[in-house]
Scaffold this active site. Structure first.
Site, short mmCIF file in Angstrom:
data_model
loop_
_atom_site.label_atom_id
_atom_site.label_comp_id
_atom_site.label_asym_id
_atom_site.label_seq_id
_atom_site.Cartn_x
_atom_site.Cartn_y
_atom_site.Cartn_z
N TRP A 155 0.79 -1.22 0.00
CA TRP A 155 0.00 0.00 0.00
C TRP A 155 0.82 1.27 0.00
CZ3 TRP A 155 1.44 2.55 4.35
CH2 TRP A 155 1.76 1.81 5.48
N ASN A 156 2.11 1.19 0.32
CA ASN A 156 2.82 2.46 0.56
C ASN A 156 3.13 3.23 -0.71
OD1 ASN A 156 4.78 0.45 -0.05
ND2 ASN A 156 6.37 1.72 0.86
N LYS A 179 -2.41 -7.76 -8.29
CA LYS A 179 -3.27 -7.60 -7.11
C LYS A 179 -2.71 -6.47 -6.26
CE LYS A 179 -3.34 -9.38 -3.07
NZ LYS A 179 -3.65 -8.07 -2.45
N PRO A 180 -3.38 -5.30 -6.32
CA PRO A 180 -2.94 -4.22 -5.43
C PRO A 180 -3.37 -4.50 -3.99
CG PRO A 180 -4.62 -3.44 -7.01
CD PRO A 180 -4.55 -4.94 -7.13
N PRO A 182 -5.32 -4.02 -0.46
CA PRO A 182 -6.63 -3.48 -0.07
C PRO A 182 -6.53 -2.15 0.67
CG PRO A 182 -6.13 -5.52 1.13
CD PRO A 182 -5.04 -5.34 0.12
N GLY A 230 6.38 -6.34 -0.43
CA GLY A 230 5.58 -6.30 0.80
C GLY A 230 6.44 -6.72 1.98
N GLU A 252 10.69 -8.16 -2.99
CA GLU A 252 11.21 -6.89 -2.45
C GLU A 252 10.54 -6.69 -1.10
OE1 GLU A 252 13.56 -5.22 -3.56
OE2 GLU A 252 13.67 -5.53 -5.72
N LEU A 253 11.33 -6.82 -0.03
CA LEU A 253 10.70 -6.93 1.30
C LEU A 253 11.07 -5.79 2.23
CD1 LEU A 253 11.33 -10.78 1.56
CD2 LEU A 253 9.46 -9.57 0.42
N CYS A 288 9.91 1.60 2.26
CA CYS A 288 10.81 0.49 2.58
C CYS A 288 12.23 1.00 2.79
CB CYS A 288 10.78 -0.55 1.46
SG CYS A 288 11.19 0.12 -0.15
N GLU A 390 11.26 -2.99 11.96
CA GLU A 390 10.95 -1.99 10.93
C GLU A 390 9.72 -1.22 11.41
OE1 GLU A 390 9.13 -3.41 7.27
OE2 GLU A 390 10.16 -1.83 6.17
#
Ligand code: NAD
Length: 496
Positions: A155-156, A179-180, A182, A230, A252-253, A288, A390
């Protein structure tokens, strides 16, 4: 200051095989700055619809993979022009559903377009066959598409982290199911549909939902590549779901990016102090690659803190995202706000000093929305949760260090290794940077201010697998296919 009044609500639907698909149920997306305002509605995609989308992408792949690179680039460039034409509307929608200030939403489109244009400019040469004539014969290395890509975004940065996948995946000849998240589905959906309007049916499909749909996308046998951005915890589920059919993956975490200030850093450099403040609090700290822990050499620590507070109080203006004076908006959702607040309260209980930063422009708005006043956290232990977790929100711990060995150890003992930054005399900073376990280290700047889409971006350790951006960010959507034409067809050691 007059804030623009509520605008019309936006409804998006799943987009499968070139068609909008009605859904039996919908969810509302509220405005984080004013949660009573509904910005729009998005569907709850069923598992069956997710499978239909995967099958549509798989069907479209058969013909899409045969298209020429020129055709794909031409289509993508037309999509880019359409996004530019719709930029203002997209920015307003993004700001309303996400909570990021208008300038920041513009910044997201800016980075998205920069990458899409780079990908278009580079795709033909990056994806061209390599032909090697050598002593043993001839070898062609071709970069073939992988197939159906499940692209799952957070979402960011919902637009940037969707287009970072869509552009290279399609240019390389793959098809996609996006899939974006929610927590910010609307603007990403609009952009994906604009792109889809330039491509044949089934090449881009968009579905909605959370883990249920995500599991379908990451386990279905027809999906051959997962492109996920995410959290690290979610990635662990994805790796398990994908293990049955061994899928290609770019992950990408999360990150816990350190900013290290050497003895040679000039605390009187106001531009640099402003840059570190922005590197901590842009997008309300929800990036991130934002600097999430700051280490300052003990010899400059006290003065650094004093100058930091001055710079932060100048730059941080907390308000409505539509107010042009606002630099910091609300947190995107109440769950995240509670999480960040919990970390700050925990630090306080452990004896840390918490200093509120910035000015609140509109107290009513602040009370109404998912706001959290940015904070600087001092006197905490190097292993307190606020330092090692984080935070992904508007708070940052600042700690002193005594020597480089100590700070390198603190940096590298993290489970993460996304980005880092070193501030001070350039050559000293580069020497230290080489010791750090991070996908990117920026010198005298941090976060998006140090981002360059021409070069690969990704993380060490639990910050991810693979790279996005740069030539690698295109090649990651291909399989290397070696076509070998050897001269020596009968090998001497094989008996007649
Ligand atoms: P998240 O992991 O909660 O969600 C990301 C996406 O995964 C969403 O679309 C979500 O619906 C989906 N999802 C949830 N469960 C799933 C499952 N079991 N299977 C498949 N999909 C599933 O992350 P978030 O809260 O949206 O984003 C914040 C995180 O993303 C932070 O950790 C941040 O550091 C990270 N992030 C990393 C980068 C990067 O480039 N490294 C960029 C941005 C954000």
């Amino acid at each position: 200051m007059t804030i623009q009044a509520d605008q019309e609500t936006v409804t998006v639907e799943a987009f499968i095989n070139g068609q909008h698909v009605k859904s039996l149920s919908q969810l509302a997306k509220e405005n984080p700055a004013n949660p009573t305002e509904i910005v729009g509605y998005f569907p709850v995609t069923t598992k069956e619809q997710a499978v239909t989308a995967i099958e549509a992408a798989s069907g479209a792949f058969k013909t899409w993979k045969q298209t020429s690179i020129d055709e794909r680039i031409t289509r993508m460039r037309k999509a880019i022009e359409k996004i530019k034409a719709a930029e203002n509307d997209i920015v307003h929608l993004l700001s309303r559903e996400h909570g990021k200030p208008l300038y920041d939403a513009h910044g997201e489109i800016f980075v998205s377009l920069m990458w899409m244009e780079f990908a278009c400019n580079e795709a033909a040469s990056v994806l061209a066959d390599e032909v090697h004539e050598h002593d043993q014969g001839k070898t062609i290395v071709s970069y073939d598409p992988i197939g159906v890509v499940a692209a799952i975004s957070p979402w960011n940065y919902p637009i940037a982290l969707s287009t970072i996948k869509i552009a290279p995946a399609l240019l390389a000849g793959n098809t996609i199911v996006l899939k974006p998240s929610p927590y910010a589905p609307l603007a990403a959906a609009k952009v994906a549909e604009i792109i889809a309007s330039e491509f044949p049916a089934g090449v881009i499909n968009v579905v909605y939902g959370d883990a249920d749909v995500g599991v379908e996308l990451t386990s279905h046998p027809l999906v051959t590549k997962i492109a996920f951005t995410g959290g690290t915890a979610t990635a662990k589920h994805i790796i398990k779901a994908a293990s049955e059919t061994i899928k290609d993956m770019t992950l990408e975490l999360g990150g816990n990016d350190a900013a290290i200030f050497l003895e040679s850093f000039d605390v009187h450099d106001e531009r640099a102090m402003r840059r570190i403040v922005i590197s901590n609090f842009l997008t309300t700290g929800q990036i991130c690659m934002i600097a999430k822990r700051v280490y300052v050499h003990r010899s400059i620590y006290n003065e650094f803190v004093e100058k930091y507070i001055e710079a932060a109080n100048r730059w941080i203006r907390i308000g409505d995202p539509f107010d042009p004076n606002t630099t910091v908006g609300p947190v995107n959702n109440s769950k995240q706000r509670e999480y960040v607040n919990g970390l700050v309260e925990d630090a306080q209980k452990r004896g840390a000093k918490v200093i509120p930063l910035g000015q609140i422009l509109d107290r009513n708005r602040f009370e109404q929305g998912y706001y959290l006043q940015p904070t600087l956290v001092l006197d905490c232990d190097a292993h307190d949760p606020i330092v090692v977790e984080e935070q992904f929100g508007p708070t940052v711990p600042v700690l002193p260090f005594d020597d480089e060995e100590q700070v390198i150890k603190l940096h590298n003992e993290s489970i993460y290794g996304l980005t880092s930054s070193v501030w001070g005399k350039e050559e000293d900073a580069i020497t230290l940077a080489r010791q750090l376990e991070a996908g990117t280290t920026m010198i005298n700047t941090a976060a998006v201010q140090g981002l360059d889409v021409q070069f690969p971006f990704g993380g060490f350790k639990q910050s991810g697998i693979g790279r996005e951006y740069g030539a690698e960010g295109i090649l990651t959507y291909t399989e290397k296919h070696v076509i070998n034409v050897p001269k020596m067809l009968d090998l001497p050691y094989i008996p007649e």
